[in-house]
Design an enzyme around this catalytic site. Structure first.
Site, PDB file in Angstrom:
ATOM      1  N   ASP A  27      13.059 -37.317  -6.334  1.00 49.23           N
ATOM      2  CA  ASP A  27      12.907 -37.711  -4.930  1.00 49.23           C
ATOM      3  C   ASP A  27      12.790 -36.487  -4.021  1.00 49.23           C
ATOM      4  O   ASP A  27      13.342 -35.429  -4.328  1.00 49.23           O
ATOM      5  CB  ASP A  27      14.118 -38.564  -4.525  1.00 49.23           C
ATOM      6  CG  ASP A  27      13.850 -39.399  -3.280  1.00 49.23           C
ATOM      7  OD1 ASP A  27      12.685 -39.489  -2.844  1.00 49.23           O
ATOM      8  OD2 ASP A  27      14.827 -39.950  -2.743  1.00 49.23           O
ATOM      9  N   HIS A  44       3.638 -34.394  -3.276  1.00 48.02           N
ATOM     10  CA  HIS A  44       3.478 -35.040  -4.585  1.00 48.02           C
ATOM     11  C   HIS A  44       2.767 -34.096  -5.568  1.00 48.02           C
ATOM     12  O   HIS A  44       3.094 -34.043  -6.751  1.00 48.02           O
ATOM     13  CB  HIS A  44       2.690 -36.343  -4.447  1.00 48.02           C
ATOM     14  CG  HIS A  44       3.397 -37.383  -3.626  1.00 48.02           C
ATOM     15  ND1 HIS A  44       4.728 -37.691  -3.804  1.00 48.02           N
ATOM     16  CD2 HIS A  44       2.963 -38.175  -2.603  1.00 48.02           C
ATOM     17  CE1 HIS A  44       5.074 -38.646  -2.929  1.00 48.02           C
ATOM     18  NE2 HIS A  44       4.026 -38.941  -2.194  1.00 48.02           N
ATOM     19  N   SER A  72       8.030 -46.397  -8.343  1.00 47.04           N
ATOM     20  CA  SER A  72       8.816 -47.635  -8.457  1.00 47.04           C
ATOM     21  C   SER A  72       7.955 -48.846  -8.140  1.00 47.04           C
ATOM     22  O   SER A  72       6.908 -48.739  -7.481  1.00 47.04           O
ATOM     23  CB  SER A  72      10.022 -47.580  -7.507  1.00 47.04           C
ATOM     24  OG  SER A  72       9.608 -47.777  -6.164  1.00 47.04           O
ATOM     25  N   GLU A  74       8.663 -50.892  -6.010  1.00 46.98           N
ATOM     26  CA  GLU A  74       8.681 -51.003  -4.546  1.00 46.98           C
ATOM     27  C   GLU A  74       7.745 -49.990  -3.879  1.00 46.98           C
ATOM     28  O   GLU A  74       7.338 -50.175  -2.728  1.00 46.98           O
ATOM     29  CB  GLU A  74      10.120 -50.809  -4.039  1.00 46.98           C
ATOM     30  CG  GLU A  74      11.075 -51.945  -4.409  1.00 46.98           C
ATOM     31  CD  GLU A  74      11.470 -52.005  -5.891  1.00 46.98           C
ATOM     32  OE1 GLU A  74      11.486 -50.950  -6.556  1.00 46.98           O
ATOM     33  OE2 GLU A  74      11.756 -53.118  -6.377  1.00 46.98           O
ATOM     34  N   ASN A  75       7.398 -48.927  -4.589  1.00 47.76           N
ATOM     35  CA  ASN A  75       6.509 -47.907  -4.004  1.00 47.76           C
ATOM     36  C   ASN A  75       5.087 -48.431  -3.764  1.00 47.76           C
ATOM     37  O   ASN A  75       4.323 -47.819  -3.007  1.00 47.76           O
ATOM     38  CB  ASN A  75       6.440 -46.645  -4.882  1.00 47.76           C
ATOM     39  CG  ASN A  75       7.696 -45.797  -4.882  1.00 47.76           C
ATOM     40  OD1 ASN A  75       7.994 -45.113  -5.866  1.00 47.76           O
ATOM     41  ND2 ASN A  75       8.447 -45.784  -3.790  1.00 47.76           N
ATOM     42  N   SER A 197      18.291 -46.881  -6.328  1.00 45.26           N
ATOM     43  CA  SER A 197      16.925 -47.347  -6.017  1.00 45.26           C
ATOM     44  C   SER A 197      16.279 -48.108  -7.176  1.00 45.26           C
ATOM     45  O   SER A 197      15.127 -47.842  -7.543  1.00 45.26           O
ATOM     46  CB  SER A 197      16.051 -46.166  -5.559  1.00 45.26           C
ATOM     47  OG  SER A 197      16.576 -45.564  -4.399  1.00 45.26           O
TER      48      SER A 197
HETATM   49  C1  IPE Z   1      12.795 -43.735  -5.839  1.00 48.43           C
HETATM   50  O1  IPE Z   1      12.518 -42.998  -4.699  1.00 48.43           O
HETATM   51  C2  IPE Z   1      11.550 -43.909  -6.643  1.00 48.43           C
HETATM   52  C3  IPE Z   1      11.009 -42.704  -7.260  1.00 48.43           C
HETATM   53  C4  IPE Z   1      11.543 -41.523  -7.220  1.00 48.43           C
HETATM   54  C5  IPE Z   1       9.784 -42.895  -7.980  1.00 48.43           C
HETATM   55  P1  IPE Z   1      12.226 -43.692  -3.295  1.00 48.43           P
HETATM   56  O2  IPE Z   1      11.991 -42.597  -2.330  1.00 48.43           O
HETATM   57  O3  IPE Z   1      11.151 -44.705  -3.443  1.00 48.43           O
HETATM   58  O4  IPE Z   1      13.597 -44.457  -3.024  1.00 48.43           O
HETATM   59  P2  IPE Z   1      14.261 -44.942  -1.654  1.00 48.43           P
HETATM   60  O5  IPE Z   1      13.209 -45.725  -0.933  1.00 48.43           O
HETATM   61  O6  IPE Z   1      14.643 -43.710  -0.904  1.00 48.43           O
HETATM   62  O7  IPE Z   1      15.444 -45.745  -2.080  1.00 48.43           O
HETATM   63  C1  IPE Z   2       9.463 -39.142  -4.543  1.00 52.93           C
HETATM   64  O1  IPE Z   2       9.320 -38.505  -3.321  1.00 52.93           O
HETATM   65  C2  IPE Z   2       8.146 -39.555  -5.130  1.00 52.93           C
HETATM   66  C3  IPE Z   2       7.913 -41.007  -5.112  1.00 52.93           C
HETATM   67  C4  IPE Z   2       8.770 -41.905  -4.705  1.00 52.93           C
HETATM   68  C5  IPE Z   2       6.635 -41.467  -5.600  1.00 52.93           C
HETATM   69  P1  IPE Z   2       9.191 -39.311  -1.957  1.00 52.93           P
HETATM   70  O2  IPE Z   2       7.742 -39.566  -1.692  1.00 52.93           O
HETATM   71  O3  IPE Z   2      10.043 -40.525  -1.977  1.00 52.93           O
HETATM   72  O4  IPE Z   2       9.755 -38.245  -0.930  1.00 52.93           O
HETATM   73  P2  IPE Z   2      10.667 -38.521   0.337  1.00 52.93           P
HETATM   74  O5  IPE Z   2      11.858 -39.280  -0.133  1.00 52.93           O
HETATM   75  O6  IPE Z   2       9.833 -39.306   1.304  1.00 52.93           O
HETATM   76  O7  IPE Z   2      10.997 -37.154   0.837  1.00 52.93           O
HETATM   77 MG    MG Z   3      11.988 -40.835  -1.460  1.00 57.60          MG
END
Ligand code: IPE
Ligand code: IPE
Ligand code: MG
Length: 251
Positions: A27, A44, A72, A74-75, A197
């Site tokens: 994350d 990324h 995820s 949810e992503n 998460s």
């Molecule tokens: C969890 O990170 C999913 C991945 C690292 C792939 P998120 O950034 O999506 O989680 P939340 O939304 O902060 O819980």
């Molecule tokens: C994790 O980084 C990668 C994925 C969830 C795909 P984030 O994109 O969630 O980064 P933050 O949490 O917004 O900094």
């Molecule tokens: Mg994140």
């Protein structure tokens, strides 16, 4: 005292029993980019460099299994542009890492609702999984379109179809997407967030949790070694008393 060098840290980690299976919630990519005034996708992109570095270190120290939460379930609700960029990066990663996986004896595995992935990602994933299927030094599992609740619903349905209402924990475990992997020993989350998460909900039952403030794109070999060293300094009790764990022969 000065901080240990990466070599010293690695020697220390190698001298003690290793976790067999480490999973990482990668994350902080977005914040890494935003603090630099860059688009989130730049975070990324740098995050995929961290994946390469951490995979190499995990393999070198001798982990049996490394599981990475890459996307995820949810992503999918993120902006289309970000989802598209992540899918393209994933496809590029799968293409560019095949040779290194072969050289290092890494078997690629994937868990999640893989049929939701776009065709061009799925094709490369299937090709990389097929090519690396015979490797046995380390299994690298990518969690893609993964959700722990989704996995449990899937497993419950499959186990109930096979076993009916008498299904037990072993039946459910055997129906999980992670079947065949070693027990999860250590779960790492980067970027200072302290939540699960929807990752590996069943498998976390007795995992040690480690939270790092480092944003994922900055997480490299030293950070992984520190997480493993923290794991090695803990006493896992699995419900027993400290005395039972220290002297298991006395029951
Ligand atoms: C969890 O990170 C999913 C991945 C690292 C792939 P998120 O950034 O999506 O989680 P939340 O939304 O902060 O819980
Ligand atoms: C994790 O980084 C990668 C994925 C969830 C795909 P984030 O994109 O969630 O980064 P933050 O949490 O917004 O900094
Ligand atoms: Mg994140």
């Amino acid at each position: 005292m000065a901080d240990p060098t990466v070599e010293q840290l690695e020697a220390r980690v190698r001298a003690r029993p290793l976790p067999r299976h480490v999973a990482i919630i990668m994350d902080g990519n977005g914040r890494w980019a935003e603090t630099r005034g860059l688009p989130r996708v730049a975070g990324h992109r740098e995050g995929s460099e961290a994946v390469r570095a951490v995979t190499r270190t995990a393999r070198r120290v001798g982990l049996e299994a490394l599981t990475l939460y890459a996307f995820s379930a949810e992503n999918w609700a993120r902006p289309d542009e970000e989802v598209g960029a992540l899918m393209q990066l994933l496809a590029d990663y799968l293409e560019s890492e095949r040779a290194e996986m072969m050289q290092n004896g890494i078997r690629l595995n994937a868990i999640g609702e893989l049929d939701r992935l776009p065709g061009f990602v799925r094709e490369r994933l299937d090709a990389a999984r097929a090519e690396t299927a015979g490797n046995d030094r380390m299994v690298l599992t990518l969690a893609l379109s993964y959700g722990g609740r989704q996995e449990l619903v899937h497993a419950a349905r499959a186990a109930a179809a096979a076993r009916g209402p008498a299904l037990d924990a072993d039946d459910l475990e055997a129906a999980l997407w992670t079947r065949g992997l070693p027990e999860l020993d250590l779960l790492v989350r980067t970027s200072g967030e302290r939540r699960i998460s929807n990752f590996l909900l069943w498998q976390c039952a007795y995992a040690e949790l480690y939270f790092s403030e480092v944003l994922w794109p900055d997480f490299r070999d030293a950070a992984l070694l520190e997480a493993i060293a923290s794991f090695q300094a803990r006493e896992r009790r699995f419900g027993l008393t400290g005395a039972q764990v220290a002297r298991p022969e006395r029951g």
